[in-house]
Write a protein that holds these residues in place. Structure first.
Motif, PDB file in Angstrom:
ATOM      1  N   ARG A  28       0.828  -1.211   0.000  1.00  0.00           N
ATOM      2  CA  ARG A  28       0.000   0.000   0.000  1.00  0.00           C
ATOM      3  C   ARG A  28       0.859   1.256   0.000  1.00  0.00           C
ATOM      4  O   ARG A  28       0.576   2.217  -0.728  1.00  0.00           O
ATOM      5  CB  ARG A  28      -0.937   0.007   1.211  1.00  0.00           C
ATOM      6  CG  ARG A  28      -2.176  -0.807   0.966  1.00  0.00           C
ATOM      7  CD  ARG A  28      -3.195  -0.605   2.078  1.00  0.00           C
ATOM      8  NE  ARG A  28      -3.495  -1.939   2.561  1.00  0.00           N
ATOM      9  CZ  ARG A  28      -3.216  -2.417   3.758  1.00  0.00           C
ATOM     10  NH1 ARG A  28      -2.655  -1.667   4.656  1.00  0.00           N
ATOM     11  NH2 ARG A  28      -3.502  -3.658   4.078  1.00  0.00           N
ATOM     12  N   ALA A  29       1.918   1.257   0.804  1.00  0.00           N
ATOM     13  CA  ALA A  29       2.823   2.410   0.849  1.00  0.00           C
ATOM     14  C   ALA A  29       3.511   2.609  -0.500  1.00  0.00           C
ATOM     15  O   ALA A  29       3.691   3.741  -0.954  1.00  0.00           O
ATOM     16  CB  ALA A  29       3.851   2.227   1.955  1.00  0.00           C
ATOM     17  N   ALA A  30       3.887   1.509  -1.145  1.00  0.00           N
ATOM     18  CA  ALA A  30       4.537   1.595  -2.455  1.00  0.00           C
ATOM     19  C   ALA A  30       3.580   2.163  -3.499  1.00  0.00           C
ATOM     20  O   ALA A  30       3.987   2.975  -4.340  1.00  0.00           O
ATOM     21  CB  ALA A  30       5.040   0.219  -2.886  1.00  0.00           C
ATOM     22  N   LEU A  31       2.323   1.773  -3.439  1.00  0.00           N
ATOM     23  CA  LEU A  31       1.337   2.306  -4.383  1.00  0.00           C
ATOM     24  C   LEU A  31       1.113   3.798  -4.168  1.00  0.00           C
ATOM     25  O   LEU A  31       1.015   4.570  -5.125  1.00  0.00           O
ATOM     26  CB  LEU A  31       0.022   1.536  -4.277  1.00  0.00           C
ATOM     27  CG  LEU A  31       0.083   0.095  -4.784  1.00  0.00           C
ATOM     28  CD1 LEU A  31      -1.212  -0.639  -4.445  1.00  0.00           C
ATOM     29  CD2 LEU A  31       0.373   0.054  -6.263  1.00  0.00           C
ATOM     30  N   ARG A  32       1.068   4.229  -2.905  1.00  0.00           N
ATOM     31  CA  ARG A  32       0.949   5.668  -2.620  1.00  0.00           C
ATOM     32  C   ARG A  32       2.188   6.409  -3.112  1.00  0.00           C
ATOM     33  O   ARG A  32       2.106   7.498  -3.676  1.00  0.00           O
ATOM     34  CB  ARG A  32       0.752   5.909  -1.125  1.00  0.00           C
ATOM     35  CG  ARG A  32      -0.651   5.606  -0.636  1.00  0.00           C
ATOM     36  CD  ARG A  32      -0.895   6.120   0.768  1.00  0.00           C
ATOM     37  NE  ARG A  32       0.070   5.635   1.738  1.00  0.00           N
ATOM     38  CZ  ARG A  32      -0.041   4.515   2.434  1.00  0.00           C
ATOM     39  NH1 ARG A  32      -1.087   3.734   2.259  1.00  0.00           N
ATOM     40  NH2 ARG A  32       0.881   4.166   3.298  1.00  0.00           N
ATOM     41  N   HIS A  33       3.351   5.807  -2.897  1.00  0.00           N
ATOM     42  CA  HIS A  33       4.617   6.407  -3.333  1.00  0.00           C
ATOM     43  C   HIS A  33       4.644   6.509  -4.863  1.00  0.00           C
ATOM     44  O   HIS A  33       5.072   7.531  -5.412  1.00  0.00           O
ATOM     45  CB  HIS A  33       5.789   5.554  -2.816  1.00  0.00           C
ATOM     46  CG  HIS A  33       7.106   6.203  -2.936  1.00  0.00           C
ATOM     47  ND1 HIS A  33       7.479   7.285  -2.177  1.00  0.00           N
ATOM     48  CD2 HIS A  33       8.168   5.931  -3.743  1.00  0.00           C
ATOM     49  CE1 HIS A  33       8.701   7.654  -2.513  1.00  0.00           C
ATOM     50  NE2 HIS A  33       9.138   6.842  -3.464  1.00  0.00           N
ATOM     51  N   PHE A  34       4.170   5.486  -5.550  1.00  0.00           N
ATOM     52  CA  PHE A  34       4.091   5.517  -7.006  1.00  0.00           C
ATOM     53  C   PHE A  34       3.131   6.607  -7.483  1.00  0.00           C
ATOM     54  O   PHE A  34       3.412   7.310  -8.456  1.00  0.00           O
ATOM     55  CB  PHE A  34       3.661   4.156  -7.551  1.00  0.00           C
ATOM     56  CG  PHE A  34       3.623   4.106  -9.047  1.00  0.00           C
ATOM     57  CD1 PHE A  34       4.787   3.986  -9.781  1.00  0.00           C
ATOM     58  CD2 PHE A  34       2.419   4.200  -9.715  1.00  0.00           C
ATOM     59  CE1 PHE A  34       4.763   3.951 -11.170  1.00  0.00           C
ATOM     60  CE2 PHE A  34       2.379   4.169 -11.104  1.00  0.00           C
ATOM     61  CZ  PHE A  34       3.553   4.047 -11.823  1.00  0.00           C
ATOM     62  N   ALA A  35       2.013   6.777  -6.790  1.00  0.00           N
ATOM     63  CA  ALA A  35       1.054   7.820  -7.152  1.00  0.00           C
ATOM     64  C   ALA A  35       1.687   9.206  -7.027  1.00  0.00           C
ATOM     65  O   ALA A  35       1.390  10.103  -7.820  1.00  0.00           O
ATOM     66  CB  ALA A  35      -0.187   7.724  -6.279  1.00  0.00           C
TER      67      ALA A  35
END
Length: 85
Positions: A28-35
């Motif tokens: 989830r943190a990686a997806l937010r970081h990617f966003a």
């Protein structure tokens, strides 16, 4: 093209993610970081991990390493773990 030709060419998935799985928190943190960072997200996470390692901050290093691993497993595998931490 003969029937079954396309399936015969693919012996394994193109995205073969073997190895340690990324947990849901880091995913989830990686997806937010990617966003937030787009295609540069993995490199940004790598730089954060290296900076934490240089500062001797092991927990922060491991956090960013897992974020980097979720985004780009090969890039994460090239990060050297901090020796002193």
């Amino acid at each position: 093209m003969p029937m079954g030709y396309a399936s015969a060419m693919h012996f394994r998935p193109a995205n073969d993610n073997r190895g340690k799985a990324v947990d849901n928190t880091h995913l989830r943190a990686a997806l937010r970081h990617f966003a937030q960072h787009g295609l540069a997200a993995a490199d940004h996470a790598r730089r954060q991990a290296v900076a934490a390692a240089d500062a001797g901050d092991r927990p922060t290093f491991e956090w960013w390493l897992e974020i980097c691993r979720a985004l780009d497993r090969r890039m994460a595998s090239r990060i050297d773990a901090p020796v002193s931490a």
